[in-house]
Scaffold this motif. Structure first.
Motif, PDB file in Angstrom:
ATOM      1  N   GLY A 124      10.549  33.649  39.934  1.00  0.00           N
ATOM      2  CA  GLY A 124      11.271  32.578  39.257  1.00  0.00           C
ATOM      3  C   GLY A 124      12.646  33.036  38.800  1.00  0.00           C
ATOM      4  N   ASP A 125      13.386  32.138  38.143  1.00  0.00           N
ATOM      5  CA  ASP A 125      14.746  32.422  37.680  1.00  0.00           C
ATOM      6  C   ASP A 125      14.715  32.830  36.216  1.00  0.00           C
ATOM      7  OD1 ASP A 125      17.479  32.532  37.281  1.00  0.00           O
ATOM      8  OD2 ASP A 125      17.672  30.363  36.997  1.00  0.00           O
ATOM      9  N   ASP A 126      15.280  34.001  35.901  1.00  0.00           N
ATOM     10  CA  ASP A 126      15.332  34.470  34.513  1.00  0.00           C
ATOM     11  C   ASP A 126      16.758  34.590  34.003  1.00  0.00           C
ATOM     12  OD1 ASP A 126      15.983  36.646  36.152  1.00  0.00           O
ATOM     13  OD2 ASP A 126      15.344  38.088  34.639  1.00  0.00           O
ATOM     14  N   THR A 127      17.694  33.855  34.625  1.00  0.00           N
ATOM     15  CA  THR A 127      19.113  34.014  34.271  1.00  0.00           C
ATOM     16  C   THR A 127      19.754  32.724  33.762  1.00  0.00           C
ATOM     17  OG1 THR A 127      19.823  33.507  36.544  1.00  0.00           O
ATOM     18  CG2 THR A 127      19.354  35.816  36.020  1.00  0.00           C
ATOM     19  N   GLN A 128      19.011  31.646  33.611  1.00  0.00           N
ATOM     20  CA  GLN A 128      19.600  30.359  33.234  1.00  0.00           C
ATOM     21  C   GLN A 128      20.286  30.442  31.873  1.00  0.00           C
ATOM     22  OE1 GLN A 128      19.158  27.535  31.170  1.00  0.00           O
ATOM     23  NE2 GLN A 128      20.218  26.070  32.475  1.00  0.00           N
ATOM     24  N   THR A 129      21.475  29.881  31.772  1.00  0.00           N
ATOM     25  CA  THR A 129      22.340  30.055  30.597  1.00  0.00           C
ATOM     26  C   THR A 129      21.686  29.610  29.298  1.00  0.00           C
ATOM     27  OG1 THR A 129      24.270  29.714  32.002  1.00  0.00           O
ATOM     28  CG2 THR A 129      24.595  29.533  29.623  1.00  0.00           C
ATOM     29  N   ASN A 130      21.023  28.472  29.297  1.00  0.00           N
ATOM     30  CA  ASN A 130      20.436  27.921  28.075  1.00  0.00           C
ATOM     31  C   ASN A 130      18.978  28.332  27.873  1.00  0.00           C
ATOM     32  OD1 ASN A 130      22.713  26.448  27.054  1.00  0.00           O
ATOM     33  ND2 ASN A 130      22.395  24.965  28.716  1.00  0.00           N
ATOM     34  N   GLY A 162      12.900  36.299  25.339  1.00  0.00           N
ATOM     35  CA  GLY A 162      12.386  35.396  26.357  1.00  0.00           C
ATOM     36  C   GLY A 162      13.244  34.154  26.437  1.00  0.00           C
ATOM     37  N   GLY A 163      12.691  33.085  27.001  1.00  0.00           N
ATOM     38  CA  GLY A 163      13.468  31.871  27.202  1.00  0.00           C
ATOM     39  C   GLY A 163      13.442  30.937  26.013  1.00  0.00           C
ATOM     40  N   ALA A 164      14.091  29.775  26.175  1.00  0.00           N
ATOM     41  CA  ALA A 164      14.163  28.765  25.122  1.00  0.00           C
ATOM     42  C   ALA A 164      12.784  28.218  24.808  1.00  0.00           C
ATOM     43  CB  ALA A 164      15.094  27.628  25.567  1.00  0.00           C
ATOM     44  N   GLY A 165      12.534  27.997  23.514  1.00  0.00           N
ATOM     45  CA  GLY A 165      11.287  27.361  23.107  1.00  0.00           C
ATOM     46  C   GLY A 165      10.038  28.147  23.442  1.00  0.00           C
TER      47      GLY A 165
END
Length: 295
Positions: A154-160, A239-242
């Motif tokens: 998967g993608d782990d670079t998304q800006t938000n 980690g990511g958002a939320g």
């Protein structure tokens, strides 16, 4: 002793007993008799297509404190496969074929000023590939060991922070026990697992209990899981958002699953999962629907 006092004492005794009985009966429910420690026969398999949804704005931080965030929604379409390489060795794979994540815009309550314009992503997510090996099959039950590899596709670079992957190649080892409740059509299962994560993520330990029964064309299920972080990672990695692929996570999850057999080897199921004592994640129920077959 007055009648009121006697009734109060009876209630104090009955209530814990009823709760305990309820928990025991709940853990005696699940969807697949071949789940958990059981392996698939050589050349045979279990195949499932599933869709899952999670949507909420109640984020719990590392201390468990609630914080309201723009509504985050996650929709996943995935495929799950179990295939018997030998009678005692089963290949297990899960591939999220499509994942869509949305984060709503954030407006001022009175001014309607746009603080955040919202965002959305879609694509494939991290997959899982593993093996389950049956160590013991006796009158007491079935004991198996499992190795699962998290594939960072998967993608782990998304800006938000709308991540469809965490970018790390994790390995999970597990010991599984299953017991049939024959002649009653049901089973109980227990799994203890250790997940080795990398790139600043904490390792975690989990204990999962499930069980199952079937009546005619209907199957009923419940699964509960306790997960705790080892706190041995990098505090700067969140980690990511939320809580998407969040670090330092802790929770207790539980939920039912109800299945309806449409034909001899085709079943439609719906499920729901709730969380308690959550750390680094969104405190909202998740829902799923799946279509499965066993051949």
């Amino acid at each position: 002793m007055t009648l009121a006092h006697r009734l109060d004492m009876i209630r104090r005794v009955i209530r814990p007993a009823a709760i305990l009985l309820g928990c025991v009966l709940a853990l005696a429910i699940s969807t697949r008799v071949d789940a958990g420690a059981w392996t698939q026969a050589q050349g045979h398999g279990y195949y499932e297509i599933s869709a899952a949804m999670l949507r909420g704005d109640d984020y719990r931080d590392r201390e468990g404190h609630p914080t309201q965030i723009p509504t985050l929604a996650e929709y996943t379409l995935g495929a799950y496969v179990e295939y018997g390489l030998r009678d005692d060795l089963t290949l297990v794979a899960y591939l999220p074929m499509f994942k869509r994540i949305t984060l709503n815009e954030q407006l001022g309550r009175e001014s309607d000023f746009v603080y955040f314009g919202g965002d959305a992503v879609h694509g494939i997510a991290d997959a899982e590939l593993g093996l389950r090996y049956r160590l013991l099959d006796s009158d007491v039950g079935v004991l198996s060991a499992a190795l699962r590899l998290g594939l960072p596709i998967g993608d782990d670079t998304q800006t938000n922070g709308l991540l469809t992957g965490d970018g790390e190649f994790n390995q999970q080892v597990a010991l599984l026990f299953g017991r049939s409740l024959y002649p009653w059509p049901g089973h109980l299962g227990l799994e203890i697992a250790y997940n080795l994560r990398h790139d600043g993520y904490d390792d975690d330990v989990s204990v999962t209990a499930e069980g199952g029964t079937r009546w005619r064309r209907l199957s009923l299920g419940l699964r509960t899981q306790w997960l705790s972080s080892r706190d041995n990672g990098d505090d700067a990695v969140s980690g990511g958002a939320g809580g998407l692929y969040g670090n330092h996570r802790r929770y207790i999850s539980f939920g039912p699953r109800v299945g309806l057999r449409l034909s001899h080897d085709l079943e439609l199921s719906v499920s729901g999962t709730m969380v308690r004592r959550l750390r680094n994640g969104i405190a909202t129920p998740a829902f799923g629907i799946s279509l499965s077959t066993q051949r």
